[in-house]
Design a protein around this motif. Structure first.
Motif, PDB file in Angstrom:
ATOM      1  N   ARG A 208       0.765  -1.143   0.168  1.00 53.13           N
ATOM      2  CA  ARG A 208      -0.049   0.033  -0.034  1.00 53.13           C
ATOM      3  C   ARG A 208       0.941   1.239   0.159  1.00 53.13           C
ATOM      4  N   VAL A 209       1.914   1.428   0.859  1.00 58.95           N
ATOM      5  CA  VAL A 209       2.954   2.352   0.592  1.00 58.95           C
ATOM      6  C   VAL A 209       3.488   2.671  -0.785  1.00 58.95           C
ATOM      7  N   ALA A 210       3.846   1.471  -1.344  1.00 56.15           N
ATOM      8  CA  ALA A 210       4.241   1.540  -2.783  1.00 56.15           C
ATOM      9  C   ALA A 210       3.493   2.299  -3.709  1.00 56.15           C
ATOM     10  N   GLU A 211       2.204   1.735  -3.474  1.00 62.84           N
ATOM     11  CA  GLU A 211       0.867   2.523  -4.335  1.00 62.84           C
ATOM     12  C   GLU A 211       0.671   3.868  -3.964  1.00 62.84           C
ATOM     13  N   LYS A 212       0.938   4.366  -2.835  1.00 63.76           N
ATOM     14  CA  LYS A 212       0.475   5.807  -2.039  1.00 63.76           C
ATOM     15  C   LYS A 212       1.636   6.632  -2.719  1.00 63.76           C
ATOM     16  N   THR A 213       2.718   6.133  -2.820  1.00 60.58           N
ATOM     17  CA  THR A 213       4.032   7.099  -3.031  1.00 60.58           C
ATOM     18  C   THR A 213       4.343   6.919  -4.341  1.00 60.58           C
ATOM     19  N   GLY A 214       3.774   5.891  -5.174  1.00 65.05           N
ATOM     20  CA  GLY A 214       4.117   5.800  -6.602  1.00 65.05           C
ATOM     21  C   GLY A 214       5.228   4.879  -6.969  1.00 65.05           C
ATOM     22  N   LEU A 215       5.927   4.304  -6.132  1.00 63.35           N
ATOM     23  CA  LEU A 215       7.036   3.836  -6.232  1.00 63.35           C
ATOM     24  C   LEU A 215       6.873   2.201  -6.390  1.00 63.35           C
ATOM     25  N   GLU A 216       7.847   1.442  -7.202  1.00 61.69           N
ATOM     26  CA  GLU A 216       7.947   0.131  -7.161  1.00 61.69           C
ATOM     27  C   GLU A 216       8.566  -0.327  -5.786  1.00 61.69           C
TER      28      GLU A 216
END
Length: 238
Positions: A208-216
């Motif tokens: 979810r953090v990856a999705e929120k921050t736009g990072l792989e």
């Protein structure tokens, strides 16, 4: 710390530049051809691109033209080549390249060009964001009240300088960052507080953090490790 995309079809060059720039504290992503570079740029914009001119699929100047035409040339680009002519270097500069490095690249020239590129990118960001937005009515604020940053006096309320003047923000709060520390330290402090906030908000879920921050996820792991963020607390793989 910055995210730098190295685009070069020679594995040795990619590995060498990645090692040098990683030692300088940067996050390095690599692409072995223009298509991989296109795919990466579609996902996100790096802070800087080191772009080889001669590549087997699409040359660097053509890729630079594509990014410029598509409005994706929002980051500084430094061209690299061991065979390019002066005319090629001038053409790349006219399109939007910031600098040109001739191979083999001397270490000091590389570091100086990267430093200048990152400074140029940081200085250009406020201009791009200002021109992209329509004018606001008189008295209106462009920053929502909930996201407003504290004043300079609030940021320096501790009166300390150096690393000791940096404090981690609690979830939902803005980090208190001293203006007396170097830019790189201030940026690291902000990014650390930013990711700690999202980790706490998402209960440690890296997905979810990856999705929120736009990072792989792989990029996110590397970023958190370099920032010294504790992943053991409330860590979740969900």
């Amino acid at each position: 710390m910055a995210t730098i995309l190295v685009v070069d079809d020679e594995m040795g060059i990619r590995e060498l530049l990645s090692e040098i720039l990683s030692d300088e504290g940067h996050v390095v992503e690599a692409a072995e051809n223009a298509q991989q570079a296109r795919d990466y740029r579609l996902r996100q914009a790096p802070d800087l691109v080191l772009l080889d001119i001669w590549m087997p699929d699409t040359d660097g100047v053509t890729l630079l033209k594509e990014w410029a035409a598509q409005g994706k040339l929002t980051m500084p680009v430094i061209m690299m080549s061991g065979h390019a002519t002066i005319d090629t270097a001038v053409e790349a500069t006219k399109i939007g390249a910031l600098n040109f490095l001739e191979k083999p690249i001397a270490l000091q020239k590389l570091l100086k060009a990267v430093e200048q590129g990152l400074v140029h990118g940081t200085a250009a960001a406020p201009i791009l964001s200002t021109t992209a937005k329509p004018p606001l009515p008189a008295g209106a604020s462009s920053v929502p009240a909930a996201a407003a940053l504290p004043s300079a006096s609030a940021l320096n309320a501790s009166g300390d300088s150096g690393a000791a003047g940096t404090a981690h923000a609690q979830p939902g709060q803005t980090a208190s960052i001293s203006f007396d520390i170097p830019l790189r330290d201030a940026r690291d402090a902000f990014e650390r507080a930013y990711f700690e906030y999202h980790l706490a908000r998402e209960n440690g879920s890296m997905t979810r953090v990856a999705e929120k921050t736009g990072l792989e996820r792989t990029h996110l792991y590397r970023k958190l490790k370099q920032l010294g963020v504790d992943l053991g607390k409330n860590k979740s793989e969900a």
